[in-house]
Motif scaffolding. Structure first.
Motif, PDB file in Angstrom:
ATOM      1  N   GLU A 111      62.352 -40.168  46.512  1.00 46.50           N
ATOM      2  CA  GLU A 111      61.885 -38.805  46.779  1.00 46.50           C
ATOM      3  C   GLU A 111      62.874 -38.063  47.662  1.00 46.50           C
ATOM      4  N   ASP A 112      63.284 -36.878  47.229  1.00 47.27           N
ATOM      5  CA  ASP A 112      64.143 -36.036  48.052  1.00 47.27           C
ATOM      6  C   ASP A 112      63.355 -35.387  49.174  1.00 47.27           C
ATOM      7  N   GLU A 113      62.062 -35.265  48.983  1.00 39.87           N
ATOM      8  CA  GLU A 113      61.166 -34.744  50.005  1.00 39.87           C
ATOM      9  C   GLU A 113      59.970 -35.679  50.089  1.00 39.87           C
ATOM     10  N   GLY A 114      59.122 -35.464  51.059  1.00 39.03           N
ATOM     11  CA  GLY A 114      57.907 -36.269  51.165  1.00 39.03           C
ATOM     12  C   GLY A 114      58.146 -37.594  51.874  1.00 39.03           C
ATOM     13  N   GLU A 146      61.123 -39.065  54.484  1.00 36.86           N
ATOM     14  CA  GLU A 146      60.655 -39.321  55.857  1.00 36.86           C
ATOM     15  C   GLU A 146      61.043 -40.740  56.296  1.00 36.86           C
ATOM     16  N   MET A 147      60.895 -41.681  55.364  1.00 36.66           N
ATOM     17  CA  MET A 147      61.240 -43.074  55.692  1.00 36.66           C
ATOM     18  C   MET A 147      62.744 -43.240  55.880  1.00 36.66           C
ATOM     19  N   MET A 148      63.536 -42.585  55.033  1.00 35.03           N
ATOM     20  CA  MET A 148      64.989 -42.696  55.172  1.00 35.03           C
ATOM     21  C   MET A 148      65.462 -42.043  56.465  1.00 35.03           C
ATOM     22  N   ASP A 149      64.863 -40.908  56.819  1.00 33.10           N
ATOM     23  CA  ASP A 149      65.215 -40.257  58.080  1.00 33.10           C
ATOM     24  C   ASP A 149      64.876 -41.157  59.271  1.00 33.10           C
ATOM     25  N   PHE A 150      63.778 -41.900  59.144  1.00 27.20           N
ATOM     26  CA  PHE A 150      63.370 -42.822  60.206  1.00 27.20           C
ATOM     27  C   PHE A 150      64.461 -43.860  60.472  1.00 27.20           C
ATOM     28  N   VAL A 151      65.109 -44.349  59.418  1.00 27.64           N
ATOM     29  CA  VAL A 151      66.141 -45.379  59.559  1.00 27.64           C
ATOM     30  C   VAL A 151      67.248 -44.916  60.500  1.00 27.64           C
ATOM     31  N   MET A 202      72.861 -45.866  47.158  1.00 31.79           N
ATOM     32  CA  MET A 202      72.138 -45.645  45.901  1.00 31.79           C
ATOM     33  C   MET A 202      71.099 -44.528  46.039  1.00 31.79           C
ATOM     34  N   TYR A 203      70.635 -44.322  47.258  1.00 37.36           N
ATOM     35  CA  TYR A 203      69.622 -43.292  47.508  1.00 37.36           C
ATOM     36  C   TYR A 203      70.227 -41.896  47.470  1.00 37.36           C
TER      37      TYR A 203
END
Length: 373
Positions: A14-17, A21-26, A86-87
């Motif tokens: 997901e580019d949003e949602g 949010e999880m990738m930003d957390f990393v 890959m993301y």
């Protein structure tokens, strides 16, 4: 934890949602263990960005202060980096587009002595070891992601040396249009003088190597005089301003490497293995050096046949106002010689140590050189 969260974000795609949010957390900076605001039941961020900023220096090494540990840190990031790549190819996420992360894959190149093994500092290897501490697989696997970046040539030449020129059997992954093109892509970046060592200064890590000679099918005259001024904390030893000498494929002034055990019960660790006296430097007033930050290079010159590195580390002892070493090498053709100036002001007792390798007469016949050191 960071890799697991990144994998989940990749699956959500997901580019949003929730996925974003999880990738930003990393990457989000948050309190660490022992810091105010840290809660093990409510971790607020993965701190990846902060770790690269705070724990990796501009030479691509970490703060472990031992070659084996410093070069091993990148392995903790590789699974995460491949997942994030890959993301997204956005530099905000893609670690391979972060110059500091990329430099971690080439950090071992200037630490490689006589094109054969890497400088042994602190808790690295074992007594008189001569080995590559870098993971060849990690370096090779990074090439597809870094082949279009400014460090591509450096990485390609490092791979060429690690593989000793034999790139057979290497390939990209199965998702690549032409997997077998990897060796050709590497060779296209390797310059004609890739087998000649280059003098190097790693000011932020704390290692300088003055090099001469060349390596061919018929002769090996490569030689390195190196100086270490890495910090003495962590896995480092009390070896500030230690020097080493490597030539003709041999380590003539080896380090003791890792102690028998890294705990307080093995007294030999403090009495000898880690001590200043067991290293090629100067002991002041019969004490081992204090833990200190990286030394300060004052002069470095690689112009012509005379090379020099000059480093100050006066804070290494409370007793010293000057604790400084200048190493000079002179290339006289087939061989080079070194001149060592060690300046100490302060303290009342000074011991200059130089622990050399034993070379038996019968060993000399197995080494291809004309001048016996």
């Amino acid at each position: 934890m960071q890799s697991a969260v990144a994998h989940a974000a990749l699956i959500l795609n997901e580019d949003e949602g929730r996925g974003k949010e999880m990738m930003d957390f990393v990457f989000k900076t948050a309190p660490l263990l022992g810091e105010e605001g840290y809660d093990q039941d409510n971790v607020l961020g993965g701190n990846v960005s902060n770790a690269l900023i705070a724990n990796v220096n501009r030479d691509g090494t970490s703060k472990e202060n031992a070659t084996q540990y410093d070069l091993g840190v990148v392995g903790r990031y590789t699974l995460l980096a491949e997942t994030v790549a890959m993301y997204s190819d956005d530099p905000v996420y893609n670690l391979y587009l972060n110059p500091k992360f990329g430099s971690m894959f080439t950090a071992g190149a200037p630490l490689t002595l006589v094109d054969d093994y890497q400088v042994q500092i602190g808790d690295s290897g074992s007594t008189a070891t001569s080995q590559i501490f870098d993971s060849v697989n990690n370096v090779v696997n990074a090439f597809p992601y870094l082949k279009d970046t400014p460090i591509a040539r450096t990485l390609a030449e490092y791979i060429y040396k690690l593989k000793k020129g034999d790139l057979s059997g290497m390939h990209y992954n199965v998702f690549t249009a032409d997997p077998e093109s990897l060796p050709d892509d590497i060779l296209a970046l390797v310059s004609n003088d890739a087998t000649s060592s280059k003098t190097t200064m790693m000011a932020s890590f704390g290692v300088a190597a003055l090099r001469d000679g060349e390596k061919s099918e018929t002769a090996n005259t490569l030689n390195d005089y190196w100086m270490s001024f890495v910090g003495n904390s962590g896995h480092g030893h009390q070896d500030m301003l230690q020097i080493g000498l490597d030539a003709y494929g041999l380590n003539f002034a080896p380090d003791l490497g890792t102690p028998e055990a890294k705990n307080d019960t093995v007294l030999s660790r403090f009495q000898w293995t880690n001590s200043t006296l067991s290293h090629n430097t100067v002991t002041v007033d019969a004490k081992s050096q204090l833990s200190s930050a990286v030394g300060t290079p004052l002069h470095f010159d690689d112009a012509g046949d005379v090379k020099v590195v000059d480093v100050d580390a006066s804070s290494t002892y409370n007793e010293t106002d000057i604790y400084r070493r200048t190493l000079v090498t002179v290339d006289v053709g087939a061989v080079s010689y070194g001149i060592d100036f060690f300046r100490v002001l302060g303290g009342s007792d000074h011991i200059y140590s130089f622990h050399a390798q034993t070379l038996k007469p019968e060993d000399a016949t197995a080494v291809d050189f004309n001048v016996v050191p």
